[in-house]
Design an enzyme around this catalytic site. Structure first.
Site, PDB file in Angstrom:
ATOM      1  N   SER A   1      12.720  -3.643  -1.801  1.00  0.00           N
ATOM      2  CA  SER A   1      12.277  -2.726  -2.712  1.00  0.00           C
ATOM      3  C   SER A   1      12.254  -1.350  -2.327  1.00  0.00           C
ATOM      4  O   SER A   1      12.302  -0.465  -3.252  1.00  0.00           O
ATOM      5  CB  SER A   1      10.893  -2.728  -3.016  1.00  0.00           C
ATOM      6  OG  SER A   1       9.961  -2.759  -1.878  1.00  0.00           O
TER       7      SER A   1
ATOM      8  N   SER B   1      11.886  -5.531   2.399  1.00  0.00           N
ATOM      9  CA  SER B   1      11.743  -4.535   1.695  1.00  0.00           C
ATOM     10  C   SER B   1      12.116  -3.035   2.394  1.00  0.00           C
ATOM     11  O   SER B   1      12.642  -2.247   1.891  1.00  0.00           O
ATOM     12  CB  SER B   1      10.568  -4.089   0.957  1.00  0.00           C
ATOM     13  OG  SER B   1      10.593  -5.066  -0.365  1.00  0.00           O
TER      14      SER B   1
ATOM     15  N   LYS C   1       8.963   6.767  -0.271  1.00  0.00           N
ATOM     16  CA  LYS C   1       8.880   5.837  -1.214  1.00  0.00           C
ATOM     17  C   LYS C   1       7.656   6.151  -2.299  1.00  0.00           C
ATOM     18  O   LYS C   1       6.646   6.225  -1.840  1.00  0.00           O
ATOM     19  CB  LYS C   1       8.904   4.222  -0.541  1.00  0.00           C
ATOM     20  CG  LYS C   1       8.953   3.316  -1.496  1.00  0.00           C
ATOM     21  CD  LYS C   1       8.887   1.954  -0.817  1.00  0.00           C
ATOM     22  CE  LYS C   1       9.196   0.800  -1.325  1.00  0.00           C
ATOM     23  NZ  LYS C   1       9.146  -0.557  -0.690  1.00  0.00           N
TER      24      LYS C   1
END
Lengths: 393, 393
Positions: B131, B155, B61
């Site tokens: 996210s 997330s 990420k």
């Protein structure tokens, strides 16, 4: 007065008044070209576009990333490493016009006890304390007026005391720790150094420290002027009731502790348990990639040589957290609580940066702590060198 | 089977058996040259010197720093920024032989609600969740077998559910968060993605997750085989007792809340209070240096538009901390507690990455959470594409 003797507050005021240019104030030995270039850039900024720390130089502990300088953590693993990353607080300082003067020495990862090469400016035979050795010494030695350190046990307050300067360990979580090397998430806190209280206030304000209660909200006394009428608490030290035990007694206690542990008993040393179990996680990456270049004590934490269980860790975290509201409740009746920063003046030698006995509890409790220089040991250390920023002989 | 369909466990086993070279497995579109070069290096390593993730590609990420790729946080402020810094978990993965395949998309700073450009691989009209949008989608789409995300609200678990893959949000503090962009120190947790449970176990083990109690210590039942004899808890959802309120009711409640707040009452939304007050500190540096390029919601947190007091923050932190031991005590009688990961299948559109209603409480409680893909919504999403690593049509 020579520019290097100025406090941050004095430098800001003289630069604002136009009686001092940033360039004239810009001595340096670590990053001369960089600091000089930045001084020229700053002097070119129009007076009404200048930030609150315009031109002031800041020392930054070398566990705090800075985009234009190496960040080495006093670790063989990170020798000459220079990630182009600014820590959150460095971003704020730069946007306030401050100049990052250089990186200050630290014990390995701000987590070990042996002094780095830095000496105590009041007596070169003594440690400046640790782990923020360089920041405490650089401010005490008039090399920079303000500096950044960190504290996990007593790493900000102890060097402040040994070097005779002010320091602030703010409330945990009150300033971004983005870009500070991690030892313990729940204990690590950014620390601020200055030679006068007004500089701490200036620096803290720039970094976003603020209260949402007035003094009279807190004390319930709107009539207080100066300290008159304010309430202070004094912590009587339980250790003071006992003399230091000799080697025989210490050996006996150590053996007793070992025997009790061996038979499954525990001694709830919460701060130590959290630090050791956080260290186990924090230094696993370095241990996996570079075991041979990691300090033996830290490698031991990764290998859990202390035999800490998950249950012990949760009990320590929970025990400390449960104390937070209780201590806040006790303290809210007082402006401040007075307690020693260190057992005594800086020890001779460099094997050990000194005891954090008076610091760890407050670090774990997340409360703000200020070191106010005032004490002198039997050798007259630290010497009194400043009154409101002016040197005294 | 085409190499890209392999799970991490299958890839490790075939590479170990010599039936697959790292190079053959090395497709890439983001960092082809880099991933290919690393594949050649890995294929040159002797079999008995190979790490437990030798050759496996991992998606990371883009709030997690990687030394050889940009880290941009989906922020205009950090566009093309590439600090040469490896996050702690990336250091561990590299030393285990894994290849960092590329950086996966995120909402801005993993802190806002609008989807990045990534689509849901099960239906391109829907959000992949956030996210950790890219990590969930990349694993769900067979682009990588494993990936790293983060979780502050929901997330990690929410994108796992929307993309039909496994995910683990480990116990807070169990894996180093060194080098993860900070939103909230007490909430942010690294998250792991995989298509099968065995890969999560492999990845978690490499990252140092371990228990110091055996299953029988925990359950008090040494006879359990498989799940037979194990005890599970099921959380009955209080929301299920009520139908979704319509616009009139929602408006009335919102007005009531606003009136109560206006007159000084508070509603203890602890997770939200901690996130907002941590965000105030976390994004102050970006706000000071680049206010015009910071998301409006995050800038509002910095400016404390929610009007949170220090007292409210301490009450929220203290309230959550006091729940930790109580919840641990309730949960210790069970192997696991079953609760939904998301309200329903991924919503259509990209304005909002979906609700974290079922996640925030567990994030705040610091307990480990696993998403087990199993549910399908009324549109048959997410589709069932994997059984023990083999694709099903």
């Amino acid at each position: 007065m020579e520019p290097y003797r100025l406090t941050a507050t004095q430098a800001v005021s003289q630069i604002q008044a136009g009686t001092l240019t940033v360039l004239a104030y810009a001595w340096a030995h670590l990053d001369w070209e960089l600091v000089l270039r930045r001084a020229r850039e700053l002097d070119a900024i129009l007076p009404d576009e200048r930030g609150p720390l315009h031109g002031v130089v800041v020392g930054v502990k070398d566990v705090i990333y800075t985009k234009d300088m190496p960040t080495q953590h006093n670790s063989l693993i990170y020798k000459d490493d220079a990630p182009a990353l600014d820590t959150g607080c460095v971003t704020i300082l730069r946007s306030s016009g401050a100049r990052i003067f250089g990186k200050t020495t630290t014990t390995e990862f701000a987590a070990t006890i042996a002094s780095p090469a830095t000496r105590n400016p009041h007596d070169p035979a003594r440690t400046p304390g640790g782990s923020s050795a360089g920041s405490g010494a650089a401010v005490g030695d008039f090399q920079v007026p303000i500096a950044l350190g960190t504290q996990t046990g007593g790493s900000t307050i102890r060097p402040a005391s040994f070097n005779g300067v002010y320091a602030l360990k703010p409330t945990w979580g009150a300033i971004s720790r983005e870009g500070l090397k991690i030892y313990s998430l729940t204990l690590d806190t950014l620390g601020l150094y200055a030679r006068i209280a007004a500089d701490l206030e200036l620096l803290g304000g720039v970094l976003g420290l603020s209260d949402d209660e007035t003094d009279s909200d807190r004390s319930g006394n709107s009539e207080a002027k100066g300290v008159s009428g304010m309430r202070f608490a004094v912590l009587k030290n339980p250790r003071a009731a006992f003399p230091e035990p000799g080697p025989g007694s210490q050996h006996a206690i150590a053996k007793g502790v070992a025997l009790l542990r061996e038979h499954g008993a525990t001694m709830p040393a919460w701060h130590g348990t959290v630090m050791a179990t956080d260290g186990r996680v924090a230094f696993l990456p370095e241990s996996r990639a570079h075991r041979d270049r990691l300090d033996e004590q830290l490698a031991g934490q990764v290998e859990n040589k202390g035999g800490f269980t998950h249950k012990a860790r949760l009990a320590a975290l929970g025990g400390i957290a449960a104390l937070h509201p209780r201590v806040d409740e006790v303290l809210q009746g007082y402006e401040a609580l007075l307690t020693p920063s260190v057992p005594d003046e800086a020890p001779v030698g460099f094997e050990n940066t000194g005891s954090a006995a008076f610091n760890s509890v407050w670090t774990a409790l997340h409360v703000p702590v200020v070191n106010v220089p005032g004490f002198q040991g039997e050798n007259g250390l630290p010497r009194r060198r400043f009154t409101r920023g002016a040197p005294v002989s």
